[in-house]
Design a protein around this motif. Structure first.
Motif, PDB file in Angstrom:
ATOM      1  N   PRO A 104     110.532 -50.063 -22.845  1.00  0.00           N
ATOM      2  CA  PRO A 104     111.833 -50.009 -22.173  1.00  0.00           C
ATOM      3  C   PRO A 104     112.791 -51.075 -22.713  1.00  0.00           C
ATOM      4  O   PRO A 104     113.999 -50.862 -22.745  1.00  0.00           O
ATOM      5  N   ALA A 105     112.256 -52.233 -23.148  1.00  0.00           N
ATOM      6  CA  ALA A 105     113.108 -53.293 -23.698  1.00  0.00           C
ATOM      7  C   ALA A 105     113.784 -52.803 -24.974  1.00  0.00           C
ATOM      8  O   ALA A 105     114.965 -53.088 -25.216  1.00  0.00           O
ATOM      9  N   LEU A 121     116.620 -50.558 -24.048  1.00  0.00           N
ATOM     10  CA  LEU A 121     117.789 -51.336 -23.612  1.00  0.00           C
ATOM     11  C   LEU A 121     118.576 -51.869 -24.804  1.00  0.00           C
ATOM     12  O   LEU A 121     119.808 -51.856 -24.810  1.00  0.00           O
ATOM     13  N   MET A 122     117.856 -52.347 -25.824  1.00  0.00           N
ATOM     14  CA  MET A 122     118.531 -52.878 -27.017  1.00  0.00           C
ATOM     15  C   MET A 122     119.368 -51.787 -27.684  1.00  0.00           C
ATOM     16  O   MET A 122     120.509 -52.025 -28.086  1.00  0.00           O
ATOM     17  N   MET A 177     105.548 -46.636 -24.405  1.00  0.00           N
ATOM     18  CA  MET A 177     104.857 -47.696 -23.655  1.00  0.00           C
ATOM     19  C   MET A 177     103.700 -48.254 -24.474  1.00  0.00           C
ATOM     20  O   MET A 177     102.605 -48.501 -23.954  1.00  0.00           O
TER      21      MET A 177
END
Lengths: 196, 196
Positions: free
Chosen positions: A86-87, A90-91, A106
């Motif tokens: 998920p990080a 976001l980027m 994941m």
């Protein structure tokens, strides 16, 4: 020492990157200076464990069956971007260069750690990518050995099913000075050079 | 992103030394790989906040009114060792060189951070040291500027009340090579040299 303090120190060690000394320091800090923070963290952990599951479509963390991004009708549902975490998603969102949907693995393939295709939900990815609407899958796994291997594996798998697959461009980073960029990156940038 | 995930990331930042990136990594790790650990940590925090208070005698963390160390009748109750934190107390216990009782300041004097005599429970220390049984107070605060200042302050305060006060010896560490020990330490070791 107080038993619940020992238990707390032990529990804090379950956090990644926290060893015995840090755990003790954290426990002392919370009890001495931030009991409110400790209570808040306790509630936050409980709530997250109860409420957070995986989006039925993109596999990211979500509290609803399908996450907000997948439900957003303004997004281009013919594009699917595959990321490790998920990080990473976001980027990519922060770059404002992508308006399609996502699939969050994941994880990444890592045979040495016993992480195989099942652990990164590739069955679910195939189902998602082969919905008849998606026309292009953009692989945005990391440019590490494991990320590259994962991208290669997924690419072969999806191309065998007739999907168009692309990969984020490799090259010299923005602001990069050739003198300080590693030779492998420059070699790749040379091979992938573009007409201007 | 899921709201309870945001809340968890925010709450993890209350831990000392944890910034936004680490907090996110911790939250993802717990939800993806260790939900049992997250639930355990939630319970541990809750329990510790509820159960842990300060020992009425030595001021360390305790679940009972008086801690086990203070209740231990085999210990020498004429000696009182003053330390900054429970971690310091544990270190001294591990040396097996001290059999007296303790007083834990839970901090050190630090005017720049607004930490004055009241914040390190000096009133409680005076009451404890002046119980008529204690004959010697050993100051074992750290050998930092703040620890030294704290020791000096406490020393003056207790000597004014007629108590015998001592300080841990300073000098070259065991295993220390002179070439690599700082000059201040060697100077102190020279001044405090002992007949052999």
């Amino acid at each position: 020492m107080a038993k619940s303090l020992d238990f707390l120190t032990e529990a804090l060690r379950r956090l990644p990157g926290v060893g015995p000394k840090s755990a003790q320091r954290m426990a002392f800090h919370l009890l001495q200076h931030d009991r409110e923070g400790a209570a808040m963290l306790s509630r936050a952990l409980y709530q997250a464990v109860e409420a957070v599951h995986h989006c039925a479509l993109c596999n990211t963390f979500a509290e609803t069956e399908v996450c907000d991004t997948c439900l957003d009708e303004r997004r281009d549902n013919t594009m699917l971007c595959v990321v490790e975490t998920p990080a990473d998603q976001l980027m990519i969102e922060q770059t404002l260069t992508y308006k399609g949907l996502y699939f969050v693995l994941m994880g990444r393939l890592s045979p040495l750690d016993g992480i195989g295709p099942k652990d990164i939900h590739l069955e679910k990815l195939i189902g998602r990518a082969a919905d008849g609407v998606v026309t292009e899958v953009v692989l945005a796994t990391n440019f590490t050995n494991e990320g590259e291997a994962t991208a290669h594996y997924i690419s072969e798998m999806l191309k065998a099913r007739g999907l168009k697959v692309s990969r984020l461009a490799r090259g010299v980073p923005v602001g990069g000075e050739l003198e300080y960029v590693d030779a492998g990156t420059i070699a790749r940038a040379m091979l992938d050079r573009r007409a201007t």
